[in-house]
Motif scaffolding. Structure first.
Motif, PDB file in Angstrom:
ATOM      1  N   UNK A  59       9.810 -13.766 -46.678  1.00 26.37           N
ATOM      2  CA  UNK A  59      11.206 -13.586 -47.087  1.00 26.37           C
ATOM      3  C   UNK A  59      11.944 -14.913 -47.277  1.00 26.37           C
ATOM      4  N   UNK A  60      11.395 -15.988 -46.718  1.00 24.68           N
ATOM      5  CA  UNK A  60      12.057 -17.303 -46.809  1.00 24.68           C
ATOM      6  C   UNK A  60      11.513 -18.178 -47.930  1.00 24.68           C
ATOM      7  N   UNK A  61      10.479 -17.711 -48.636  1.00 24.97           N
ATOM      8  CA  UNK A  61       9.908 -18.529 -49.697  1.00 24.97           C
ATOM      9  C   UNK A  61       8.406 -18.346 -49.778  1.00 24.97           C
ATOM     10  N   UNK A  62       7.750 -19.296 -50.437  1.00 15.04           N
ATOM     11  CA  UNK A  62       6.306 -19.195 -50.587  1.00 15.04           C
ATOM     12  C   UNK A  62       5.666 -20.570 -50.476  1.00 15.04           C
ATOM     13  N   UNK A  63       4.372 -20.577 -50.144  1.00 17.61           N
ATOM     14  CA  UNK A  63       3.636 -21.818 -49.980  1.00 17.61           C
ATOM     15  C   UNK A  63       2.211 -21.613 -50.473  1.00 17.61           C
ATOM     16  N   UNK A  64       1.749 -22.551 -51.293  1.00 19.96           N
ATOM     17  CA  UNK A  64       0.370 -22.492 -51.782  1.00 19.96           C
ATOM     18  C   UNK A  64      -0.524 -23.377 -50.929  1.00 19.96           C
ATOM     19  N   UNK A  65      -1.725 -22.877 -50.633  1.00 14.63           N
ATOM     20  CA  UNK A  65      -2.703 -23.621 -49.847  1.00 14.63           C
ATOM     21  C   UNK A  65      -3.970 -23.770 -50.691  1.00 14.63           C
ATOM     22  N   UNK A  66      -4.247 -24.963 -51.208  1.00 14.21           N
ATOM     23  CA  UNK A  66      -5.439 -25.157 -52.032  1.00 14.21           C
ATOM     24  C   UNK A  66      -6.712 -24.874 -51.245  1.00 14.21           C
ATOM     25  N   UNK A  67      -7.737 -24.408 -51.947  1.00 14.43           N
ATOM     26  CA  UNK A  67      -9.009 -24.112 -51.299  1.00 14.43           C
ATOM     27  C   UNK A  67      -9.878 -25.361 -51.236  1.00 14.43           C
ATOM     28  N   UNK A  68     -10.636 -25.540 -50.152  1.00 14.77           N
ATOM     29  CA  UNK A  68     -11.625 -26.619 -50.137  1.00 14.77           C
ATOM     30  C   UNK A  68     -12.608 -26.431 -51.287  1.00 14.77           C
ATOM     31  N   UNK A  69     -13.072 -27.526 -51.858  1.00 17.33           N
ATOM     32  CA  UNK A  69     -13.996 -27.467 -52.997  1.00 17.33           C
ATOM     33  C   UNK A  69     -15.429 -27.450 -52.474  1.00 17.33           C
ATOM     34  N   UNK A  70     -16.150 -26.383 -52.795  1.00 20.44           N
ATOM     35  CA  UNK A  70     -17.556 -26.248 -52.391  1.00 20.44           C
ATOM     36  C   UNK A  70     -18.329 -25.629 -53.547  1.00 20.44           C
ATOM     37  N   UNK A  71     -19.651 -25.695 -53.466  1.00 21.84           N
ATOM     38  CA  UNK A  71     -20.508 -25.012 -54.430  1.00 21.84           C
ATOM     39  C   UNK A  71     -20.918 -23.679 -53.831  1.00 21.84           C
ATOM     40  N   UNK A  72     -20.445 -22.588 -54.423  1.00 20.75           N
ATOM     41  CA  UNK A  72     -20.666 -21.264 -53.846  1.00 20.75           C
ATOM     42  C   UNK A  72     -22.082 -20.774 -54.118  1.00 20.75           C
ATOM     43  N   UNK A  73     -22.678 -20.183 -53.091  1.00 15.64           N
ATOM     44  CA  UNK A  73     -23.971 -19.521 -53.207  1.00 15.64           C
ATOM     45  C   UNK A  73     -23.803 -18.012 -53.193  1.00 15.64           C
ATOM     46  N   UNK A 101     -24.841  -1.492 -50.220  1.00 17.21           N
ATOM     47  CA  UNK A 101     -25.890  -1.971 -51.128  1.00 17.21           C
ATOM     48  C   UNK A 101     -25.269  -2.992 -52.066  1.00 17.21           C
ATOM     49  N   UNK A 102     -25.705  -4.233 -51.940  1.00 17.70           N
ATOM     50  CA  UNK A 102     -25.043  -5.369 -52.580  1.00 17.70           C
ATOM     51  C   UNK A 102     -26.006  -6.047 -53.549  1.00 17.70           C
ATOM     52  N   UNK A 103     -25.545  -6.264 -54.771  1.00 16.67           N
ATOM     53  CA  UNK A 103     -26.291  -7.075 -55.725  1.00 16.67           C
ATOM     54  C   UNK A 103     -25.492  -8.348 -56.000  1.00 16.67           C
ATOM     55  N   UNK A 104     -26.166  -9.487 -55.911  1.00 13.74           N
ATOM     56  CA  UNK A 104     -25.526 -10.785 -56.125  1.00 13.74           C
ATOM     57  C   UNK A 104     -26.206 -11.461 -57.310  1.00 13.74           C
ATOM     58  N   UNK A 105     -25.406 -11.979 -58.268  1.00 14.15           N
ATOM     59  CA  UNK A 105     -26.004 -12.605 -59.441  1.00 14.15           C
ATOM     60  C   UNK A 105     -26.112 -14.121 -59.273  1.00 14.15           C
ATOM     61  N   UNK A 106     -26.621 -14.777 -60.283  1.00 19.39           N
ATOM     62  CA  UNK A 106     -26.860 -16.221 -60.212  1.00 19.39           C
ATOM     63  C   UNK A 106     -25.574 -17.019 -60.121  1.00 19.39           C
ATOM     64  N   UNK A 107     -24.455 -16.425 -60.534  1.00 20.42           N
ATOM     65  CA  UNK A 107     -23.158 -17.090 -60.430  1.00 20.42           C
ATOM     66  C   UNK A 107     -22.448 -16.768 -59.118  1.00 20.42           C
ATOM     67  N   UNK A 139     -21.210 -21.007 -48.938  1.00 19.98           N
ATOM     68  CA  UNK A 139     -22.365 -21.860 -49.220  1.00 19.98           C
ATOM     69  C   UNK A 139     -23.647 -21.288 -48.628  1.00 19.98           C
ATOM     70  N   UNK A 140     -23.549 -20.108 -47.995  1.00 20.55           N
ATOM     71  CA  UNK A 140     -24.679 -19.476 -47.323  1.00 20.55           C
ATOM     72  C   UNK A 140     -24.805 -18.035 -47.795  1.00 20.55           C
ATOM     73  N   UNK A 141     -26.000 -17.474 -47.647  1.00 21.44           N
ATOM     74  CA  UNK A 141     -26.250 -16.099 -48.075  1.00 21.44           C
ATOM     75  C   UNK A 141     -25.918 -15.121 -46.958  1.00 21.44           C
ATOM     76  N   UNK A 142     -25.542 -13.905 -47.367  1.00 23.88           N
ATOM     77  CA  UNK A 142     -25.342 -12.818 -46.416  1.00 23.88           C
ATOM     78  C   UNK A 142     -23.920 -12.718 -45.913  1.00 23.88           C
ATOM     79  N   UNK A 143     -23.685 -11.636 -45.149  1.00 23.73           N
ATOM     80  CA  UNK A 143     -22.347 -11.401 -44.594  1.00 23.73           C
ATOM     81  C   UNK A 143     -22.227 -12.134 -43.261  1.00 23.73           C
TER      82      UNK A 143
END
Length: 302
Positions: A233-247, A97-103, A286-290
């Motif tokens: 174990x050899x280090x770390x790497x950051x992967x930026x996220x694509x910029x989108x408007x989340x729904x 049972x999932x409630x999603x707010x305006x944000x 960017x889309x509703x639902x699972x």
């Protein structure tokens, strides 16, 4: 054809209400919309694998009700091998049972139903699927002894084992870590596992380093809009996220996991597989639902 990715986990029917904000304890709010959608972390990840170009099989349990039939049909439509999806008499199918707010933030209550009957023996019945797989994925929406058995069996078989520790409420059993090639928590899950409050790359690195020290092969901490951090174990790497408007962020993490696994079995290098999963997850929010939000491979191609 044998499935390259086998997902052992949950199948839920999602009951989704959208409202301007999440309710406070004891409060009744007027909602905006309501819909049902096939979900469950395990099933979501299997669907993501299948839609993103790899063959998938699902091992799980549903109840002998209309929701169980719908969930099985939803997987079969995607071409997923469902021989390991067992219908259990006298129990309801799992629901969320999932409630999603305006944000686009959500809160979720899960009733396990048939998922609670996925005991180790139920997975062992389909050991042939595990033996034929390249990658095995587990989450935490089924009984923990079943997760423990599957992780150990995956390691015994020499498979790539991915553990998505969701939902995590505290530290994992110590013996699990040595069976896991990729541990993939989000910020709150990483905090639950380590006690480190994760809110940026630096704190994610600290949490990931602790998880490596516990025995995990590699750690990928997903940070929402801040991307993902791979710690090895050899280090770390950051992967930026694509910029989108989340729904709606429901199933974004599952889409990432499925995309990452699909990328690995299709021959992508580790970092490329992470980026592939991120692109799929970015489109999903960017889309509703699972499962309705999970994209198909053609949508990600140039």
């Amino acid at each position: 054809m044998s499935a390259k990715v086998v997902v052992v986990g949950s199948l839920n029917m999602d009951l989704v209400a959208r409202a301007q904000r999440l309710p406070r304890p004891g409060e009744t709010l007027a909602g905006d919309t309501f819909f049902t959608a096939a979900g469950g972390k395990g099933a979501n990840q299997a669907v993501a694998v299948a839609r993103l170009g790899a063959s998938a099989a699902m091992i799980g349990c549903v109840g002998d009700d209309a929701y169980g039939l719908q969930l099985r049909n939803a997987l079969e439509v995607e071409g997923i091998d469902c021989q390991g999806v067992v219908t259990c008499a006298g129990v309801s199918t799992g629901v969320a049972m999932i409630t999603v707010d305006a944000a686009s933030q959500n809160c979720i209550v899960i009733v396990p139903g048939g998922n609670g009957l996925l005991v180790p023996d139920a997975v062992a019945r389909f050991d042939g699927l595990l033996q034929a797989a390249q990658v095995i994925i587990c989450q935490l929406e089924v009984p923990l002894p079943t997760v423990a058995w599957t992780l150990a069996r995956g390691r015994q078989l020499g498979k790539r084992v991915i553990l998505n520790p969701a939902p995590a409420t505290g530290p994992l059993p110590a013996e699990w870590f040595n069976h896991v090639d990729y541990l993939t928590p989000n910020e709150s899950e990483a905090e639950a596992l380590t006690g480190v409050a994760v809110h940026d790359q630096a704190s994610a690195l600290l949490a990931g380093t602790r998880l490596l020290a516990l025995g995990a092969g590699k750690v990928i901490i997903t940070l929402g809009a801040q991307g993902a951090l791979l710690i090895t174990p050899d280090g770390h790497q950051h992967y930026p996220a694509p910029v989108v408007k989340a729904l709606d962020t429901t199933a974004a993490g599952d889409t990432f996991i499925g995309g990452f696994a699909a990328g690995l079995v299709q021959g992508l290098e580790e970092g490329e597989a992470i980026r592939f999963g991120q692109r799929a997850a970015a489109l999903s929010v960017t889309r509703a639902g699972a499962q309705p939000s999970i994209p198909r491979l053609a949508e990600l191609l140039p």
